[in-house]
Scaffold this motif. Sequence first.
Motif, PDB file in Angstrom:
ATOM      1  N   THR A 109      66.337 -93.024  -4.801  1.00 14.13           N
ATOM      2  CA  THR A 109      65.419 -94.136  -5.031  1.00 14.13           C
ATOM      3  C   THR A 109      64.025 -93.554  -5.165  1.00 14.13           C
ATOM      4  O   THR A 109      63.438 -93.079  -4.206  1.00 14.13           O
ATOM      5  CB  THR A 109      65.469 -95.134  -3.866  1.00 14.13           C
ATOM      6  N   ARG A 110      63.511 -93.561  -6.380  1.00 16.54           N
ATOM      7  CA  ARG A 110      62.207 -92.956  -6.609  1.00 16.54           C
ATOM      8  C   ARG A 110      61.075 -93.902  -6.240  1.00 16.54           C
ATOM      9  O   ARG A 110      60.057 -93.483  -5.702  1.00 16.54           O
ATOM     10  CB  ARG A 110      62.078 -92.558  -8.083  1.00 16.54           C
ATOM     11  N   PHE A 111      61.232 -95.181  -6.540  1.00 16.11           N
ATOM     12  CA  PHE A 111      60.114 -96.090  -6.417  1.00 16.11           C
ATOM     13  C   PHE A 111      60.421 -97.149  -5.368  1.00 16.11           C
ATOM     14  O   PHE A 111      61.020 -98.175  -5.641  1.00 16.11           O
ATOM     15  CB  PHE A 111      59.849 -96.758  -7.768  1.00 16.11           C
ATOM     16  N   ALA A 112      60.041 -96.906  -4.129  1.00 21.79           N
ATOM     17  CA  ALA A 112      60.298 -97.833  -3.033  1.00 21.79           C
ATOM     18  C   ALA A 112      59.320 -99.000  -3.096  1.00 21.79           C
ATOM     19  O   ALA A 112      58.360 -98.997  -3.856  1.00 21.79           O
ATOM     20  CB  ALA A 112      60.168 -97.116  -1.696  1.00 21.79           C
ATOM     21  N   ALA A 113      59.575 -99.999  -2.273  1.00 22.27           N
ATOM     22  CA  ALA A 113      58.767-101.223  -2.303  1.00 22.27           C
ATOM     23  C   ALA A 113      57.297-100.961  -2.025  1.00 22.27           C
ATOM     24  O   ALA A 113      56.425-101.705  -2.462  1.00 22.27           O
ATOM     25  CB  ALA A 113      59.321-102.221  -1.291  1.00 22.27           C
ATOM     26  N   THR A 114      57.001 -99.905  -1.291  1.00 21.36           N
ATOM     27  CA  THR A 114      55.611 -99.614  -0.951  1.00 21.36           C
ATOM     28  C   THR A 114      54.892 -98.840  -2.044  1.00 21.36           C
ATOM     29  O   THR A 114      53.691 -98.624  -1.965  1.00 21.36           O
ATOM     30  CB  THR A 114      55.553 -98.782   0.350  1.00 21.36           C
ATOM     31  N   HIS A 115      55.598 -98.418  -3.101  1.00 23.32           N
ATOM     32  CA  HIS A 115      54.991 -97.648  -4.175  1.00 23.32           C
ATOM     33  C   HIS A 115      54.859 -98.530  -5.412  1.00 23.32           C
ATOM     34  O   HIS A 115      55.797 -98.691  -6.175  1.00 23.32           O
ATOM     35  CB  HIS A 115      55.843 -96.416  -4.508  1.00 23.32           C
ATOM     36  N   ASP A 116      53.688 -99.100  -5.626  1.00 22.92           N
ATOM     37  CA  ASP A 116      53.456 -99.922  -6.801  1.00 22.92           C
ATOM     38  C   ASP A 116      52.784 -99.139  -7.919  1.00 22.92           C
ATOM     39  O   ASP A 116      52.568 -99.663  -9.000  1.00 22.92           O
ATOM     40  CB  ASP A 116      52.588-101.130  -6.440  1.00 22.92           C
ATOM     41  N   ARG A 117      52.439 -97.894  -7.638  1.00 24.10           N
ATOM     42  CA  ARG A 117      51.812 -97.054  -8.653  1.00 24.10           C
ATOM     43  C   ARG A 117      52.215 -95.606  -8.398  1.00 24.10           C
ATOM     44  O   ARG A 117      52.271 -95.150  -7.270  1.00 24.10           O
ATOM     45  CB  ARG A 117      50.291 -97.189  -8.616  1.00 24.10           C
ATOM     46  N   ASP A 118      52.503 -94.893  -9.477  1.00 24.29           N
ATOM     47  CA  ASP A 118      52.863 -93.492  -9.365  1.00 24.29           C
ATOM     48  C   ASP A 118      52.113 -92.710 -10.439  1.00 24.29           C
ATOM     49  O   ASP A 118      52.004 -93.160 -11.583  1.00 24.29           O
ATOM     50  CB  ASP A 118      54.375 -93.315  -9.548  1.00 24.29           C
ATOM     51  N   HIS A 119      51.611 -91.533 -10.072  1.00 22.81           N
ATOM     52  CA  HIS A 119      50.914 -90.657 -11.003  1.00 22.81           C
ATOM     53  C   HIS A 119      51.763 -89.419 -11.236  1.00 22.81           C
ATOM     54  O   HIS A 119      52.286 -88.822 -10.292  1.00 22.81           O
ATOM     55  CB  HIS A 119      49.546 -90.253 -10.444  1.00 22.81           C
ATOM     56  N   ALA A 120      51.895 -89.022 -12.500  1.00 27.00           N
ATOM     57  CA  ALA A 120      52.683 -87.854 -12.864  1.00 27.00           C
ATOM     58  C   ALA A 120      51.804 -86.847 -13.605  1.00 27.00           C
ATOM     59  O   ALA A 120      50.939 -87.233 -14.406  1.00 27.00           O
ATOM     60  CB  ALA A 120      53.861 -88.255 -13.742  1.00 27.00           C
ATOM     61  N   TYR A 121      52.054 -85.558 -13.361  1.00 29.25           N
ATOM     62  CA  TYR A 121      51.283 -84.492 -13.987  1.00 29.25           C
ATOM     63  C   TYR A 121      52.227 -83.436 -14.549  1.00 29.25           C
ATOM     64  O   TYR A 121      53.289 -83.175 -13.976  1.00 29.25           O
ATOM     65  CB  TYR A 121      50.331 -83.849 -12.979  1.00 29.25           C
ATOM     66  N   GLN A 122      51.842 -82.829 -15.669  1.00 29.22           N
ATOM     67  CA  GLN A 122      52.654 -81.806 -16.318  1.00 29.22           C
ATOM     68  C   GLN A 122      51.758 -80.670 -16.798  1.00 29.22           C
ATOM     69  O   GLN A 122      50.683 -80.901 -17.341  1.00 29.22           O
ATOM     70  CB  GLN A 122      53.367 -82.395 -17.549  1.00 29.22           C
ATOM     71  N   VAL A 123      52.206 -79.445 -16.612  1.00 29.08           N
ATOM     72  CA  VAL A 123      51.559 -78.276 -17.209  1.00 29.08           C
ATOM     73  C   VAL A 123      52.673 -77.357 -17.708  1.00 29.08           C
ATOM     74  O   VAL A 123      53.775 -77.322 -17.149  1.00 29.08           O
ATOM     75  CB  VAL A 123      50.659 -77.516 -16.211  1.00 29.08           C
ATOM     76  N   GLY A 124      52.390 -76.628 -18.781  1.00 26.53           N
ATOM     77  CA  GLY A 124      53.416 -75.748 -19.316  1.00 26.53           C
ATOM     78  C   GLY A 124      52.859 -74.789 -20.338  1.00 26.53           C
ATOM     79  O   GLY A 124      51.715 -74.914 -20.787  1.00 26.53           O
ATOM     80  N   VAL A 125      53.684 -73.828 -20.728  1.00 25.83           N
ATOM     81  CA  VAL A 125      53.278 -72.834 -21.716  1.00 25.83           C
ATOM     82  C   VAL A 125      54.488 -72.433 -22.549  1.00 25.83           C
ATOM     83  O   VAL A 125      55.623 -72.402 -22.056  1.00 25.83           O
ATOM     84  CB  VAL A 125      52.652 -71.597 -21.023  1.00 25.83           C
ATOM     85  N   LYS A 126      54.249 -72.184 -23.818  1.00 17.19           N
ATOM     86  CA  LYS A 126      55.276 -71.662 -24.738  1.00 17.19           C
ATOM     87  C   LYS A 126      54.772 -70.339 -25.301  1.00 17.19           C
ATOM     88  O   LYS A 126      53.659 -70.274 -25.830  1.00 17.19           O
ATOM     89  CB  LYS A 126      55.557 -72.649 -25.867  1.00 17.19           C
ATOM     90  N   VAL A 127      55.606 -69.294 -25.183  1.00 16.07           N
ATOM     91  CA  VAL A 127      55.205 -67.957 -25.614  1.00 16.07           C
ATOM     92  C   VAL A 127      56.212 -67.433 -26.631  1.00 16.07           C
ATOM     93  O   VAL A 127      57.401 -67.286 -26.299  1.00 16.07           O
ATOM     94  CB  VAL A 127      55.127 -66.986 -24.417  1.00 16.07           C
ATOM     95  N   PRO A 128      55.785 -67.136 -27.872  1.00 17.20           N
ATOM     96  CA  PRO A 128      56.709 -66.535 -28.839  1.00 17.20           C
ATOM     97  C   PRO A 128      57.141 -65.147 -28.380  1.00 17.20           C
ATOM     98  O   PRO A 128      56.311 -64.326 -27.970  1.00 17.20           O
ATOM     99  CB  PRO A 128      55.870 -66.450 -30.121  1.00 17.20           C
TER     100      PRO A 128
END
Length: 353
Positions: free
Chosen positions: A264-283
Motif C-alpha cells: 500500500t503506497r498511499f495510506a489515508a494520511t498521505h494526500d500528497r506525494d513528491h517523486a524525484y528522478q536522476v539518471g545518466v546514459k553513457v554511450p
Amino acid sequence: MATIRSLAGVALALVPCASALAQGSVTMYGILDNGYLSDETQGKGTINAINPSLSVASRWGLRGTEDLGNGWKANFVLENGFTGDNGQQAFGRLFGRSSYVGLSSRQFGQIQLGRMANLGLLFTAGMMSPFGPSFQQAAVTTTAAYNTGDFGTTSRVNNAAYYFSPRWAGVQAGLGYSVQTADAEVAGGNRNNRMADLGLRYDGGRFKAAVSYQYVMPASTAGARGKPSNLQVGVNHDFGTFTLYGGYGRLNDPTVDPGANGATRFAATHDRDHAYQVGVKVPVGAGRVLLGYQWTTGSKIENYGLAYVYDLSKRTWLYVYANRTEFRLFSTAGATVGDAWRRQIAMGIAHRF
C-alpha cells in the motif's frame, strides 16, 4: 489468346486500385521483447522465468494515413499489446495500447479521437530518466504516478479527444479531455470519471524538457478524498560523452492507490506525494549504459537501476540489467508496518519490425 485477354482484364481492373492506394498508406509495425528474469521480493522468495517486455513493451500495430489535399491528412492507429512468452493479449483488449482516428495538418496540428496514451507517458516519461517507462522496476512508473487508475488504465485514456499543436521552434503543446476514463459513459456527467490533460514539450537538439499535468473530476460514486491530479516535469541534456536526466512528480489526492511492489503506497494520511528522478546514459561501443535513481517523500520508495543495452543492428538489441527497490509498508490507517525490498536481474533480446 483467351488467357492473354484475361490477364489484360485483371491488369486493367487493378489500375483504379493502384490509383486509390497512392492516396493513402497503411503500415504494420511492432516490437517483440522476451528474456530471462530473476525477481525476488523480501519474504516472498524468488521467481525465475522467461518473461516478456523486459526492456520495452511488446506490441504490434497498424498505422494509416490518407492525403486529403490542401495540407490535410486523415490518420488512424490501432495498437495491440501482448505478452510474447505466452502469446496472450495485454490490457485485456485487442487494441489496448491505442485505438484512435483523427485529422492532421502541418499548419494547424493534429486532433485524435478514441483511446490513447496520456501526456504523462507521451511527453514527460522519456524525459525524466534514461529508463523511461520501460525496464520493469527501474521504469519511472515506480515513483511517477501518471499510470495509476485515476489517470487512465496503465496510462491509457478512453473516450478522449486530444489536440497536438504544430512544432514551433522545437516547442509543441498537447491538450486532452476524456468524458469517461473508464470503458463506457453513463448518464449524468458527475457519474463519469472525467479528466483534463495538459502538456508542453521542447526539443532543442541536445537539450530537451517537458511538463505534463492530469486533473481528474471523479465520479460522485467513487468516494474520492478530493480531485486527483498529477504534475510531472522532465529534462535531459546530451553533453556528447553522456546524457544527464532529471525529473520531478507531484501526486495529489489519489482515489486509486498507486501501489508499489504489492504494498500500500498511499495510506489515508498521505494526500500528497513528491517523486524525484536522476539518471545518466553513457554511450559505450555499439551500446549504452543506463544508470538511474528515484525516490518519493511520502510513500518512502527508493529504486536503483543499472543496465547495458547493446545494438546488434538498427532493429535488434540485447540487454542486461539489475535494479533494487526499497519501500515502506503502510496499513490502510496510515501506520508504518515495516520496510521491504525487491530486486530484479534480467537479460534478453528485442526486435523491432
